[in-house]
Structures are given as C-alpha cells and as structure tokens.
Write an enzyme that holds these catalytic residues in place. Structure first.
Site, PDB file in Angstrom:
ATOM      1  N   GLY A   1      33.391  49.790  36.617  1.00  0.00           N
ATOM      2  CA  GLY A   1      34.445  49.253  35.752  1.00  0.00           C
ATOM      3  C   GLY A   1      33.926  48.520  34.524  1.00  0.00           C
TER       4      GLY A   1
ATOM      5  N   ASP B   1      25.974  38.589  45.918  1.00  0.00           N
ATOM      6  CA  ASP B   1      27.362  38.371  46.323  1.00  0.00           C
ATOM      7  C   ASP B   1      27.739  36.979  45.831  1.00  0.00           C
ATOM      8  OD1 ASP B   1      29.731  37.730  47.597  1.00  0.00           O
ATOM      9  OD2 ASP B   1      29.087  38.417  49.578  1.00  0.00           O
TER      10      ASP B   1
ATOM     11  N   TYR C   1      45.810  36.105  42.669  1.00  0.00           N
ATOM     12  CA  TYR C   1      44.963  36.513  41.543  1.00  0.00           C
ATOM     13  C   TYR C   1      45.233  35.610  40.334  1.00  0.00           C
ATOM     14  CZ  TYR C   1      42.855  39.728  38.083  1.00  0.00           C
ATOM     15  OH  TYR C   1      42.091  40.293  37.073  1.00  0.00           O
TER      16      TYR C   1
ATOM     17  N   GLU D   1      42.424  50.560  33.007  1.00  0.00           N
ATOM     18  CA  GLU D   1      42.357  51.268  34.291  1.00  0.00           C
ATOM     19  C   GLU D   1      40.937  51.263  34.852  1.00  0.00           C
ATOM     20  OE1 GLU D   1      44.399  54.956  34.356  1.00  0.00           O
ATOM     21  OE2 GLU D   1      43.730  55.441  36.391  1.00  0.00           O
ATOM     22  N   THR D   2      40.776  50.623  36.004  1.00  0.00           N
ATOM     23  CA  THR D   2      39.495  50.613  36.736  1.00  0.00           C
ATOM     24  C   THR D   2      39.841  50.646  38.225  1.00  0.00           C
ATOM     25  OG1 THR D   2      39.410  48.215  37.022  1.00  0.00           O
ATOM     26  CG2 THR D   2      38.436  49.070  34.989  1.00  0.00           C
TER      27      THR D   2
ATOM     28  N   TRP E   1      48.865  52.553  38.807  1.00  0.00           N
ATOM     29  CA  TRP E   1      49.495  53.148  37.611  1.00  0.00           C
ATOM     30  C   TRP E   1      50.288  54.417  37.884  1.00  0.00           C
ATOM     31  CZ3 TRP E   1      50.117  49.292  34.810  1.00  0.00           C
ATOM     32  CH2 TRP E   1      49.138  48.312  34.723  1.00  0.00           C
TER      33      TRP E   1
HETATM   34  P1  NAP Z   1      36.384  46.738  39.444  1.00  0.00           P
HETATM   35  O1  NAP Z   1      36.005  48.072  38.935  1.00  0.00           O
HETATM   36  O2  NAP Z   1      37.053  46.632  40.773  1.00  0.00           O
HETATM   37  O3  NAP Z   1      35.086  45.832  39.430  1.00  0.00           O
HETATM   38  C1  NAP Z   1      35.005  44.617  40.095  1.00  0.00           C
HETATM   39  C2  NAP Z   1      33.543  44.277  40.237  1.00  0.00           C
HETATM   40  O4  NAP Z   1      33.441  43.016  40.903  1.00  0.00           O
HETATM   41  C3  NAP Z   1      32.788  45.307  41.047  1.00  0.00           C
HETATM   42  O5  NAP Z   1      31.640  45.680  40.340  1.00  0.00           O
HETATM   43  C4  NAP Z   1      32.434  44.573  42.342  1.00  0.00           C
HETATM   44  O6  NAP Z   1      31.144  44.950  42.755  1.00  0.00           O
HETATM   45  C5  NAP Z   1      32.416  43.129  41.859  1.00  0.00           C
HETATM   46  N1  NAP Z   1      32.609  42.192  42.961  1.00  0.00           N
HETATM   47  C6  NAP Z   1      33.686  42.053  43.771  1.00  0.00           C
HETATM   48  N2  NAP Z   1      33.442  41.110  44.709  1.00  0.00           N
HETATM   49  C7  NAP Z   1      32.179  40.643  44.445  1.00  0.00           C
HETATM   50  C8  NAP Z   1      31.342  39.675  45.057  1.00  0.00           C
HETATM   51  N3  NAP Z   1      31.741  38.975  46.141  1.00  0.00           N
HETATM   52  N4  NAP Z   1      30.121  39.456  44.525  1.00  0.00           N
HETATM   53  C9  NAP Z   1      29.687  40.154  43.463  1.00  0.00           C
HETATM   54  N5  NAP Z   1      30.418  41.095  42.847  1.00  0.00           N
HETATM   55  C10 NAP Z   1      31.652  41.330  43.345  1.00  0.00           C
HETATM   56  O7  NAP Z   1      37.352  45.995  38.434  1.00  0.00           O
HETATM   57  P2  NAP Z   1      37.213  45.664  36.878  1.00  0.00           P
HETATM   58  O8  NAP Z   1      38.502  45.959  36.264  1.00  0.00           O
HETATM   59  O9  NAP Z   1      35.982  46.265  36.315  1.00  0.00           O
HETATM   60  O10 NAP Z   1      37.068  44.090  36.965  1.00  0.00           O
HETATM   61  C11 NAP Z   1      36.039  43.349  36.324  1.00  0.00           C
HETATM   62  C12 NAP Z   1      36.569  41.961  35.975  1.00  0.00           C
HETATM   63  O11 NAP Z   1      37.558  42.101  34.955  1.00  0.00           O
HETATM   64  C13 NAP Z   1      37.257  41.252  37.142  1.00  0.00           C
HETATM   65  O12 NAP Z   1      36.936  39.881  37.110  1.00  0.00           O
HETATM   66  C14 NAP Z   1      38.733  41.457  36.837  1.00  0.00           C
HETATM   67  O13 NAP Z   1      39.542  40.442  37.401  1.00  0.00           O
HETATM   68  C15 NAP Z   1      38.707  41.391  35.323  1.00  0.00           C
HETATM   69  N6  NAP Z   1      39.873  41.989  34.664  1.00  0.00           N
HETATM   70  C16 NAP Z   1      40.154  43.312  34.812  1.00  0.00           C
HETATM   71  C17 NAP Z   1      41.263  43.836  34.169  1.00  0.00           C
HETATM   72  C18 NAP Z   1      41.646  45.276  34.293  1.00  0.00           C
HETATM   73  O14 NAP Z   1      42.780  45.621  33.914  1.00  0.00           O
HETATM   74  N7  NAP Z   1      40.788  46.151  34.788  1.00  0.00           N
HETATM   75  C19 NAP Z   1      42.063  43.021  33.364  1.00  0.00           C
HETATM   76  C20 NAP Z   1      41.744  41.681  33.245  1.00  0.00           C
HETATM   77  C21 NAP Z   1      40.630  41.177  33.885  1.00  0.00           C
HETATM   78  P3  NAP Z   1      30.677  45.117  44.293  1.00  0.00           P
HETATM   79  O15 NAP Z   1      31.872  45.548  45.076  1.00  0.00           O
HETATM   80  O16 NAP Z   1      29.617  46.160  44.192  1.00  0.00           O
HETATM   81  O17 NAP Z   1      30.135  43.783  44.674  1.00  0.00           O
END
Ligand code: NAP
Length: 255
Positions: free
Chosen positions: A19, A65, A158, A192-193, A200
């Site tokens: 993501g 982690d 969240y 989208e991730t 969606w």
């Molecule tokens: P994602 O693809 O689900 O990625 C989340 C990442 O967090 C994964 O790489 C996961 O890696 C890591 N993670 C989860 N638990 C963890 C832990 N205990 N220790 C270390 N790493 C951990 O989602 P994303 O959209 O890329 O999200 C990235 C950030 O952007 C998040 O903080 C999310 O809240 C924020 N965000 C996303 C959106 C959106 O629309 N996508 C919008 C606003 C903010 P592992 O499972 O390999 O540890």
C-alpha cells in the site's frame, strides 16, 4: 524536488510491506534517500528492498511490529548500524479498527490504538531520542488520516486512534521543537489499498464514493508533493502541522 533532494538522508518507514508504505519507500529512494523498510511481513519488504538494492539504492528490510513497543529501540539501533544515523521516520503502519460503535470488539479497538496511536508514539520517541543524541535535524512524519478530524461512520475506533495520532503529533512537535526535530502529520483521503479494497465494490462503498465531491478515490501519487515537503529540508519551519490531502473528501455535504 530532484533526484538528489534527499541524498544523504536515512529514512525508516513502518508498515512498508504494501500500500502507501511501499509507495513512500519508492518515493524516498527515487529522491536519493537510503531506506529501511520495516513491517511484520518480511517476505514483502525483502522483495522490495532487494529490487531497490539491485537498482543501486541503499535499502534494507527489517522485521518490526510497532505494537511491540519495547522492540522498536533495538531495531532502530540495528538499522542505524547498517545505514548510519537516521534523520527521517515515516510512521505509516496502520490498521482499520472497523465496526459500529455498538458492536466493535475489544480486540479490534485495542489493535487500532496499539498500532495507530501507541505504535506511532513509541516509534517517534525512539527515533527522536536517537536524532537528539546525534544532534540531527530530524523529520518525523505520521501518516494519520481524514479520520483524525472527520467522522467516518462505522470506523469509530479507527477515528479515535487517528485523532490521537494528530494530537500526539502536536504534543511531540512542541516538546522537540527546540531540538530541531519537525513532527508533522499527513492526513490522506481514501486511496484503494488492502486496508479498504473489499469495501469499494459493495453497495455502501459505491454510495460513499458517489458522495465524494469529485466522485472518485485518490491515487497514492496524489500525496507525493506534501509527503516530500514534510520529510525534506523544506519543512524547516513546519512542525506540529496536520496537513490534509483528501481531494475534498472531508468537506461537508455529499453530492
Ligand atoms: P495497508 O495496505 O493495509 O498497509 C498497512 C501497513 O501497516 C501494512 O504494510 C502492514 O504491514 C502495516 N502494519 C499493520 N500492523 C502493523 C504492526 N503491528 N507493525 C508494523 N506494521 C504494521 O493500508 P494503507 O492504506 O497502505 O495504510 C497505510 C497507512 O495509511 C495507515 O496508517 C492508514 O491508516 C493510512 N491511511 C490510509 C488511507 C487509505 O485510504 N488507504 C487513508 C488515510 C490514511 P504488515 O502487516 O506486514 O506488518
């Protein structure tokens, strides 16, 4: 920004295994930074670090982690041992914490706060301790969300954890301002991730999308300009800022 905008920088990215995290890693590398990719899924970060290394980037993959607060400091020491003193931390690791407030489980609530709020705080603290000890002008960028300041229905845990991230950002920025460390938060709208991709295509997801002012999701690259500003020298006079890049999604009123 040029290819060498961040040359000499050593960046640590949490949640780099997919993501937005994987996108930020590439952006940092493209701009000349050495990068430590951290996450729990080691196979994913090893694959990206391997590809970067082949392309001539100084990149390593280390399991971390962020919910295990006590492990963060020693892991940062290991990273610094390999790449040199870090000057950038991107607190990107995050989990969803889905569920209506009437139903959300204690486990999901705790997980949202353990990763999004507590993990961000202790990763920032461990990074700041090392930057201060080394006399480095550091950049800590917390990837928060529009959930930091906007109610997203069905995502109360969240939203609470992301609001906590925003206030922790401002509190840490105040404490470390004189130490030369900039602490800022970037609040993206929906992209989208894996965190939301099953939502969606649903009826509810399609309805929500149609209510966004521009009736679309964002691309990860829409964050690039703000991200680069906040991790680089341009943020010299920016600290404690909560920067929203959301395509207008958090503006009031649908349609
Ligand atoms: P994602 O693809 O689900 O990625 C989340 C990442 O967090 C994964 O790489 C996961 O890696 C890591 N993670 C989860 N638990 C963890 C832990 N205990 N220790 C270390 N790493 C951990 O989602 P994303 O959209 O890329 O999200 C990235 C950030 O952007 C998040 O903080 C999310 O809240 C924020 N965000 C996303 C959106 C959106 O629309 N996508 C919008 C606003 C903010 P592992 O499972 O390999 O540890």
């Amino acid at each position: 920004m040029s290819e060498g905008y961040l040359s000499g920088s050593v960046a640590v990215v949490t949640g780099a295994s997919g993501g937005l995290g994987a996108h930020f890693v590439q952006l940092l590398a493209d701009n000349g930074a050495a990068v430590a990719l951290t996450a729990r899924r080691v196979d994913k970060i090893q694959a990206q670090a391997g590809a970067l290394t082949k392309a001539g980037v100084r990149a390593i993959a280390v399991r971390m982690d962020v919910a295990d607060a006590a492990s963060i400091g020693p892991i940062l020491d290991q990273i610094q041992g390999e790449l040199g003193p870090m000057n950038i931390l991107v607190n990107n690791a995050g989990v969803g914490g889905e569920g209506l407030a009437l139903n959300v489980s204690v486990e999901d609530f705790d997980a949202a706060f353990a990763v999004n709020a507590r993990g961000t705080f202790f990763a920032a603290r461990e990074a700041a301790r090392r930057m201060i000890a080394a006399g480095i002008e550091g950049r800590i960028l917390n990837i928060a969300s529009i959930a930091s300041h906007t109610v997203l229905p069905g995502l109360s845990a969240y939203c609470g954890s992301k609001a906590a991230m925003a206030m922790l950002t401002r509190s840490m920025a105040r404490e470390w301002a004189r130490r030369g460390i900039a602490v800022n938060a970037l609040c993206p709208g929906y992209i989208e991730t894996a965190i939301n991709d099953t939502w969606w295509p649903t009826e509810g997801g399609q309805r929500q999308l149609k209510d966004f002012p521009r009736r679309r999701l964002m691309d990860a690259s829409d964050l690039d300009a703000a991200f680069m500003m906040l991790v680089g020298p341009a943020a010299r006079a920016m600290t404690g800022s909560i920067v929203t890049v959301d395509d207008g999604q958090s503006l009031p009123g649908g349609g």
